[in-house]
Design a protein around this motif. Structure first.
Motif, PDB file in Angstrom:
ATOM      1  N   ASP A   1       0.878  -0.825  -0.177  1.00 57.09           N
ATOM      2  CA  ASP A   1      -0.310  -0.061   0.292  1.00 57.09           C
ATOM      3  C   ASP A   1       0.861   1.434   0.153  1.00 57.09           C
ATOM      4  N   THR A   2       0.754   2.016  -0.934  1.00 55.66           N
ATOM      5  CA  THR A   2       1.323   3.249  -1.288  1.00 55.66           C
ATOM      6  C   THR A   2       0.687   4.340  -1.073  1.00 55.66           C
ATOM      7  N   ASN A   3      -0.628   4.426  -0.562  1.00 56.29           N
ATOM      8  CA  ASN A   3      -1.667   5.619  -0.122  1.00 56.29           C
ATOM      9  C   ASN A   3      -1.745   6.260  -1.755  1.00 56.29           C
ATOM     10  N   ASP A   4      -1.901   5.320  -2.257  1.00 52.00           N
ATOM     11  CA  ASP A   4      -2.263   5.280  -2.981  1.00 52.00           C
ATOM     12  C   ASP A   4      -3.893   5.217  -3.832  1.00 52.00           C
ATOM     13  N   MET A   5      -4.930   6.798  -3.189  1.00 55.57           N
ATOM     14  CA  MET A   5      -6.009   6.650  -2.806  1.00 55.57           C
ATOM     15  C   MET A   5      -7.001   6.761  -4.008  1.00 55.57           C
ATOM     16  N   VAL A   6      -8.000   6.387  -4.246  1.00 58.90           N
ATOM     17  CA  VAL A   6      -8.831   6.485  -5.293  1.00 58.90           C
ATOM     18  C   VAL A   6      -9.824   7.574  -4.956  1.00 58.90           C
ATOM     19  N   GLY A   7      -9.914   7.237  -3.845  1.00 57.14           N
ATOM     20  CA  GLY A   7     -11.363   8.445  -2.947  1.00 57.14           C
ATOM     21  C   GLY A   7     -12.062   7.447  -1.786  1.00 57.14           C
ATOM     22  N   THR A   8     -12.862   8.263  -1.308  1.00 60.57           N
ATOM     23  CA  THR A   8     -13.636   7.674   0.115  1.00 60.57           C
ATOM     24  C   THR A   8     -15.266   8.447  -0.359  1.00 60.57           C
ATOM     25  N   PHE A   9     -15.863   7.010  -0.671  1.00 58.18           N
ATOM     26  CA  PHE A   9     -17.358   7.083  -0.852  1.00 58.18           C
ATOM     27  C   PHE A   9     -17.716   7.116  -0.169  1.00 58.18           C
ATOM     28  N   GLN A  10     -19.085   8.253   0.002  1.00 60.62           N
ATOM     29  CA  GLN A  10     -19.570   7.967   1.323  1.00 60.62           C
ATOM     30  C   GLN A  10     -21.464   8.052   0.581  1.00 60.62           C
ATOM     31  N   ALA A  11     -21.464   8.295  -0.833  1.00 63.12           N
ATOM     32  CA  ALA A  11     -22.453   8.530  -1.965  1.00 63.12           C
ATOM     33  C   ALA A  11     -22.113   8.326  -2.758  1.00 63.12           C
ATOM     34  N   VAL A  12     -22.979   8.149  -3.471  1.00 56.50           N
ATOM     35  CA  VAL A  12     -23.322   7.587  -5.045  1.00 56.50           C
ATOM     36  C   VAL A  12     -22.227   9.044  -5.828  1.00 56.50           C
ATOM     37  N   GLY A  13     -21.244   8.274  -6.783  1.00 52.48           N
ATOM     38  CA  GLY A  13     -20.011   9.258  -7.513  1.00 52.48           C
ATOM     39  C   GLY A  13     -19.422   8.332  -7.941  1.00 52.48           C
TER      40      GLY A  13
END
Length: 92
Positions: free
Chosen positions: A64-76
């Motif tokens: 895990d290199t902290n490459d984050m696509v995103g944190t999703f809490q809703a449609v998006g």
């Protein structure tokens, strides 16, 4: 420059943690990759989904290199372009 659409994870309801199958990037002969995520529905009181990119040199040990696509809490949707860090990639 060629563009490829290579699905890592099929569209489906996700209710538990997990990882996609791995994808070999060796044949692509590229120096970067774009990863896209589309969340089409959410449910629950406090829904949350973190989408991370993991890398491997041997398709066995993952980093895990902290490459984050995103944190999703809703449609998006989200798309990130990352430098290729190793021969194999997966989504976690």
């Amino acid at each position: 420059m060629a563009y490829y659409s290579l699905p890592l994870l099929a569209s489906a309801a996700r209710t538990v943690s997990g990882s996609s199958a791995s994808l070999s990037l060796v044949e692509l002969n590229a120096d970067s990759i774009s990863v896209g995520v589309s969340v089409t529905a959410v449910a629950g009181t406090l829904p949350a989904m973190d989408v991370l990119v993991e890398w491997s040199f041997d398709n066995t040990e993952w980093y895990d290199t902290n490459d984050m696509v995103g944190t999703f809490q809703a449609v998006g949707q989200a798309i990130v372009t990352l430098p290729i860090r190793s021969p194999f990639i997966r989504i976690s």
